[in-house]
Write a protein that holds these residues in place. Structure first.
Motif, PDB file in Angstrom:
ATOM      1  N   ALA A 227       0.638  -1.144  -0.043  1.00 26.97           N
ATOM      2  CA  ALA A 227       0.230   0.205  -0.052  1.00 26.97           C
ATOM      3  C   ALA A 227       0.831   1.244   0.209  1.00 26.97           C
ATOM      4  O   ALA A 227       0.597   2.141  -0.427  1.00 26.97           O
ATOM      5  CB  ALA A 227      -1.118  -0.039   1.432  1.00 26.97           C
ATOM      6  N   ILE A 228       1.890   1.152   0.834  1.00 27.27           N
ATOM      7  CA  ILE A 228       2.960   2.412   0.773  1.00 27.27           C
ATOM      8  C   ILE A 228       3.435   2.345  -0.696  1.00 27.27           C
ATOM      9  O   ILE A 228       3.295   3.661  -1.025  1.00 27.27           O
ATOM     10  CB  ILE A 228       4.011   1.908   1.890  1.00 27.27           C
ATOM     11  CG1 ILE A 228       3.634   2.240   3.106  1.00 27.27           C
ATOM     12  CG2 ILE A 228       5.186   3.110   1.516  1.00 27.27           C
ATOM     13  CD1 ILE A 228       4.673   1.692   4.268  1.00 27.27           C
ATOM     14  N   ALA A 229       3.861   1.569  -1.364  1.00 27.30           N
ATOM     15  CA  ALA A 229       4.394   1.821  -2.803  1.00 27.30           C
ATOM     16  C   ALA A 229       3.345   2.207  -3.536  1.00 27.30           C
ATOM     17  O   ALA A 229       3.482   3.156  -4.458  1.00 27.30           O
ATOM     18  CB  ALA A 229       4.931   0.431  -2.941  1.00 27.30           C
ATOM     19  N   GLY A 230       2.193   1.821  -3.375  1.00 22.87           N
ATOM     20  CA  GLY A 230       0.986   2.047  -4.274  1.00 22.87           C
ATOM     21  C   GLY A 230       0.609   3.720  -4.295  1.00 22.87           C
ATOM     22  O   GLY A 230      -0.089   3.908  -5.281  1.00 22.87           O
ATOM     23  N   VAL A 231       0.785   4.289  -3.267  1.00 26.64           N
ATOM     24  CA  VAL A 231       0.617   5.778  -3.067  1.00 26.64           C
ATOM     25  C   VAL A 231       1.455   6.654  -4.366  1.00 26.64           C
ATOM     26  O   VAL A 231       0.719   7.463  -4.607  1.00 26.64           O
ATOM     27  CB  VAL A 231       1.067   6.342  -1.705  1.00 26.64           C
ATOM     28  CG1 VAL A 231       0.766   7.725  -1.542  1.00 26.64           C
ATOM     29  CG2 VAL A 231       0.244   5.693  -0.755  1.00 26.64           C
ATOM     30  N   TRP A 232       2.510   6.040  -4.616  1.00 23.75           N
ATOM     31  CA  TRP A 232       2.963   6.781  -5.846  1.00 23.75           C
ATOM     32  C   TRP A 232       2.428   6.561  -7.015  1.00 23.75           C
ATOM     33  O   TRP A 232       2.553   7.283  -8.124  1.00 23.75           O
ATOM     34  CB  TRP A 232       4.479   6.477  -5.718  1.00 23.75           C
ATOM     35  CG  TRP A 232       5.517   7.145  -4.918  1.00 23.75           C
ATOM     36  CD1 TRP A 232       6.059   8.426  -5.075  1.00 23.75           C
ATOM     37  CD2 TRP A 232       5.666   6.923  -3.655  1.00 23.75           C
ATOM     38  NE1 TRP A 232       6.832   8.785  -4.121  1.00 23.75           N
ATOM     39  CE2 TRP A 232       6.740   8.147  -2.999  1.00 23.75           C
ATOM     40  CE3 TRP A 232       5.584   5.859  -2.733  1.00 23.75           C
ATOM     41  CZ2 TRP A 232       7.193   8.068  -1.745  1.00 23.75           C
ATOM     42  CZ3 TRP A 232       6.073   5.770  -1.277  1.00 23.75           C
ATOM     43  CH2 TRP A 232       6.960   6.925  -1.117  1.00 23.75           C
ATOM     44  N   ASP A 233       1.462   5.343  -7.147  1.00 21.95           N
ATOM     45  CA  ASP A 233       0.817   5.469  -8.347  1.00 21.95           C
ATOM     46  C   ASP A 233      -0.230   6.039  -8.603  1.00 21.95           C
ATOM     47  O   ASP A 233      -1.101   6.378  -9.585  1.00 21.95           O
ATOM     48  CB  ASP A 233       0.164   3.870  -8.429  1.00 21.95           C
ATOM     49  CG  ASP A 233       1.267   3.027  -8.425  1.00 21.95           C
ATOM     50  OD1 ASP A 233       2.464   3.244  -8.985  1.00 21.95           O
ATOM     51  OD2 ASP A 233       1.081   1.649  -8.036  1.00 21.95           O
ATOM     52  N   ARG A 234      -0.747   7.039  -7.425  1.00 28.31           N
ATOM     53  CA  ARG A 234      -2.027   7.991  -7.358  1.00 28.31           C
ATOM     54  C   ARG A 234      -1.394   9.302  -7.662  1.00 28.31           C
ATOM     55  O   ARG A 234      -0.437   9.660  -6.787  1.00 28.31           O
ATOM     56  CB  ARG A 234      -2.721   7.636  -6.190  1.00 28.31           C
ATOM     57  CG  ARG A 234      -3.238   6.258  -6.230  1.00 28.31           C
ATOM     58  CD  ARG A 234      -3.834   5.739  -4.859  1.00 28.31           C
ATOM     59  NE  ARG A 234      -4.960   6.412  -4.562  1.00 28.31           N
ATOM     60  CZ  ARG A 234      -5.710   6.122  -3.478  1.00 28.31           C
ATOM     61  NH1 ARG A 234      -5.276   5.313  -2.473  1.00 28.31           N
ATOM     62  NH2 ARG A 234      -6.999   7.016  -3.287  1.00 28.31           N
ATOM     63  N   PRO A 235      -2.113  10.085  -8.074  1.00 22.94           N
ATOM     64  CA  PRO A 235      -1.842  11.680  -8.067  1.00 22.94           C
ATOM     65  C   PRO A 235      -1.811  12.099  -6.752  1.00 22.94           C
ATOM     66  O   PRO A 235      -2.611  11.862  -5.922  1.00 22.94           O
ATOM     67  CB  PRO A 235      -3.052  12.333  -9.030  1.00 22.94           C
ATOM     68  CG  PRO A 235      -3.664  11.228  -9.596  1.00 22.94           C
ATOM     69  CD  PRO A 235      -3.446  10.029  -9.030  1.00 22.94           C
TER      70      PRO A 235
END
Length: 250
Positions: A227-235
């Motif tokens: 989930a932490i890494a996934g935050v960079w996938d979102r604007p």
């Protein structure tokens, strides 16, 4: 795991509290996603073990450790400056410094617990956010991520000190997000401060120690790292100033 999934290729991410189970999982995930990862912890031996494990898992990744007293604003600022100087940029600070103290009831709360938790859960957030703010603003994908607990939104009697400290850390992080929003103007925030909320964390060693336990509603540290890494996938506009719930809202 060898190689990189590439979602964070070229990014430089600092992890505060990198030596614990969540920190270790996060170092591994960020390295796997292509980031250069700089871990910090107050325990040099455990930090070295965590960094070594991430390096061994990702032969081509850059994972380094730095022993930092995050209760010292000057030392924390110096760390932030070193990260940016050594690697040319800083694109994230993940706050994983933890701690827990509780009591049998509200009236039996030991205020010494607050004294400890205020340092671990609040002061380290204040220092890391102030130290990394400018660097994150210079990034094209800056993220400040606080890991918090659902108890901050619904405190229980025996967890007054813990919940109050978590709530204070959340408020501080949301204030940072408001600064990012204001700095972005009409274009929206270029950087983001967000809160990932769990009920509690679980890892393999906990399961081994308590094989009969259900750990209902707990978030595995590997899932948290994803989930932490996934935050960079979102604007930035989508995540800035928000609580991202990894458990049911209380």
């Amino acid at each position: 795991m060898n190689g990189s999934s590439g979602t964070l290729d070229g990014a430089v991410v600092a992890v505060a509290g990198a030596a614990g189970p969540a920190g270790r999982a996060t170092l591994l995930k960020l390295a796997d996603a292509g980031a250069t990862v700089v871990g910090a912890d107050a325990d040099p031996e455990r930090l070295a073990e965590a960094v070594s494990a991430a390096q061994d898992a990702h032969g081509g990744a850059t994972v380094v450790g730095d022993t930092v007293d995050l209760l010292d604003l000057g030392a924390t600022r110096a760390w932030a400056e070193r990260v940016e100087k050594d690697f040319g940029r800083v694109d994230g600070l993940v706050h994983l410094v933890g701690g827990w103290r509780g009591g049998p009831s509200f009236t039996k709360t030991d205020l010494a617990d607050w004294d400890l938790l205020e340092k671990l859960l609040v002061r380290t957030v204040q220092n890391t956010s102030l130290a990394f703010h400018e660097g994150l603003m210079r990034s094209d994908r800056g993220r400040y991520l606080l890991i918090s607990a659902a108890g901050a939104s619904k405190p229980t009697a025996g967890n007054a000190a813990y919940a109050a400290a978590k709530a204070a850390a959340e408020a501080w992080t949301l204030a940072m997000g408001d600064q990012f929003r204001k700095s972005g103007g009409e274009d929206g925030p270029a950087a983001a401060a967000a809160i990932l909320v769990v009920k509690a964390l679980v890892h393999d060693a906990m399961r081994a120690e308590r094989p009969q336990a259900k750990f209902a509603g707990f978030t595995d540290v590997k899932e948290l790292a994803d989930a932490i890494a996934g935050v960079w996938d979102r604007p930035a506009r989508e995540v800035n100033g928000n609580r991202l719930w990894l458990t049911e809202k209380p």
